[in-house]
Design a protein around this motif. Sequence first.
Motif, PDB file in Angstrom:
ATOM      1  N   UNK A 196       6.106   9.102  -0.095  1.00  0.00           N
ATOM      2  CA  UNK A 196       5.014   7.985  -0.700  1.00  0.00           C
ATOM      3  C   UNK A 196       4.370   7.495   0.646  1.00  0.00           C
ATOM      4  N   UNK A 197       2.773   7.254   0.356  1.00  0.00           N
ATOM      5  CA  UNK A 197       1.888   6.738   1.387  1.00  0.00           C
ATOM      6  C   UNK A 197       1.881   5.429   0.740  1.00  0.00           C
ATOM      7  N   UNK A 198       2.444   4.581   1.623  1.00  0.00           N
ATOM      8  CA  UNK A 198       2.371   3.199   1.504  1.00  0.00           C
ATOM      9  C   UNK A 198       0.645   2.644   1.815  1.00  0.00           C
ATOM     10  N   UNK A 256      -0.108  -1.753  -5.703  1.00  0.00           N
ATOM     11  CA  UNK A 256      -0.406  -1.027  -4.617  1.00  0.00           C
ATOM     12  C   UNK A 256       0.997  -0.310  -4.059  1.00  0.00           C
ATOM     13  N   UNK A 257       1.203   0.721  -3.569  1.00  0.00           N
ATOM     14  CA  UNK A 257       2.113   0.984  -2.768  1.00  0.00           C
ATOM     15  C   UNK A 257       2.747   0.269  -1.800  1.00  0.00           C
ATOM     16  N   UNK A 258       3.847  -0.488  -1.914  1.00  0.00           N
ATOM     17  CA  UNK A 258       4.216  -1.207  -0.933  1.00  0.00           C
ATOM     18  C   UNK A 258       5.543  -1.188  -0.207  1.00  0.00           C
ATOM     19  N   UNK A 295       3.782  -3.021  14.321  1.00  0.00           N
ATOM     20  CA  UNK A 295       4.457  -2.051  13.735  1.00  0.00           C
ATOM     21  C   UNK A 295       3.942  -1.559  12.208  1.00  0.00           C
ATOM     22  N   UNK A 296       3.185  -2.283  11.918  1.00  0.00           N
ATOM     23  CA  UNK A 296       2.585  -1.999  10.326  1.00  0.00           C
ATOM     24  C   UNK A 296       1.736  -0.697  10.584  1.00  0.00           C
ATOM     25  N   UNK A 297       1.866   0.224   9.492  1.00  0.00           N
ATOM     26  CA  UNK A 297       1.000   1.484   9.772  1.00  0.00           C
ATOM     27  C   UNK A 297       0.065   1.458   8.324  1.00  0.00           C
ATOM     28  N   UNK A 298       0.174   0.323   7.718  1.00  0.00           N
ATOM     29  CA  UNK A 298      -0.862   0.625   6.256  1.00  0.00           C
ATOM     30  C   UNK A 298      -1.964  -0.091   6.511  1.00  0.00           C
ATOM     31  N   UNK A 299      -2.966   0.139   5.412  1.00  0.00           N
ATOM     32  CA  UNK A 299      -4.355  -0.663   5.439  1.00  0.00           C
ATOM     33  C   UNK A 299      -4.292  -2.197   5.523  1.00  0.00           C
TER      34      UNK A 299
END
Length: 238
Positions: free
Chosen positions: A1-3, A34-36, A84-88
Motif C-alpha cells: 500500500x502506498x501511504x 486517504x491511505x494513512x 522519518x515521514x515519507x508521505x506527502x
Amino acid sequence: MEYQFTIIVPLYNEEENLLRVEQELSKYLAKAPINTCVLFVNDGSTDNSLELVEQICTRNKDFKFISFEENRGLSAAIKAGFDHSTTPLTGYIDSDLQTDPEDFDLLLEQIGEYDLVTGVRTDRKDSFKKNLSSLIANNIRRSFTHDGMDDTGCPLKVIKTDYAKRIPMFKGLHRFLPAMILLQNGKIKQVPVRHYPRIAGKAKFHLMNRLVGPFIDCFAYLWMKRNYINYKVVRKNE
C-alpha cells in the motif's frame, strides 16, 4: 500500500494510554479518506511504553515506531517524526487523546489550499489554571509572530511534508509551527476541533513551562526570523 498521510504520535511515559491509542487510531485508519499510517516516536520513556509500542506495531501493519535513547522533549520527537515521514502529508496527535483522530478529516479537507492546517480546541476540558496559562502564552507568542493563530498548542495538525522537513526545529519550536510555515511563504489555517479531558497518564507541562519557556522561545524565534534562509528553485539542470 502506498501511504499518503503519516500520523506522528509523540509519547513519553504513556503506558496507560497506548492501548486506547491503538484502538482509536485503528478505527480511524479503517475509514480515513486517504491511505494513512501511524508513526510512534518514543521520547525515551522510562515506563513500559516502548514494550507496548513494539507489541502494537507487531500486530498492526500500518503502525511503525522509532525510539530515542533518552528523553529529548516534544520538539525533538516531532522533528524526528518529520524527518522519518515519507508521505506527502504529515500530521500529529498527542498520545493522551484529548483530541479526536476523526477530526483529522476536518483538517485534511482544507490542506489542499494550505500548507499547514491546525486545530483550535473549542470548549477546552482542562483546568482553569491550564486554560489561563495557555491563553497568556498564546497571546505572548502571537504578539511576537503575528501568525494570527489562537491555539498553536493544539495537538492536532496536518502539514505538507516538504514544508515540515524545512523547519529548523529547536527545543520549544513546536509552539511556532504556523509561524515557521509563514517564513517559508506558506499558507496556514486553523479549524475548530473537539477537546476531551485527559483520562489516564500525567500531563508533561506545568505553569512554568507553559509561560516562561514560550516567552524565552519567542526571542529564539525572532533570531530565527531575522536569519532564516528561504529560497525556491525555478530551474535546474538534471
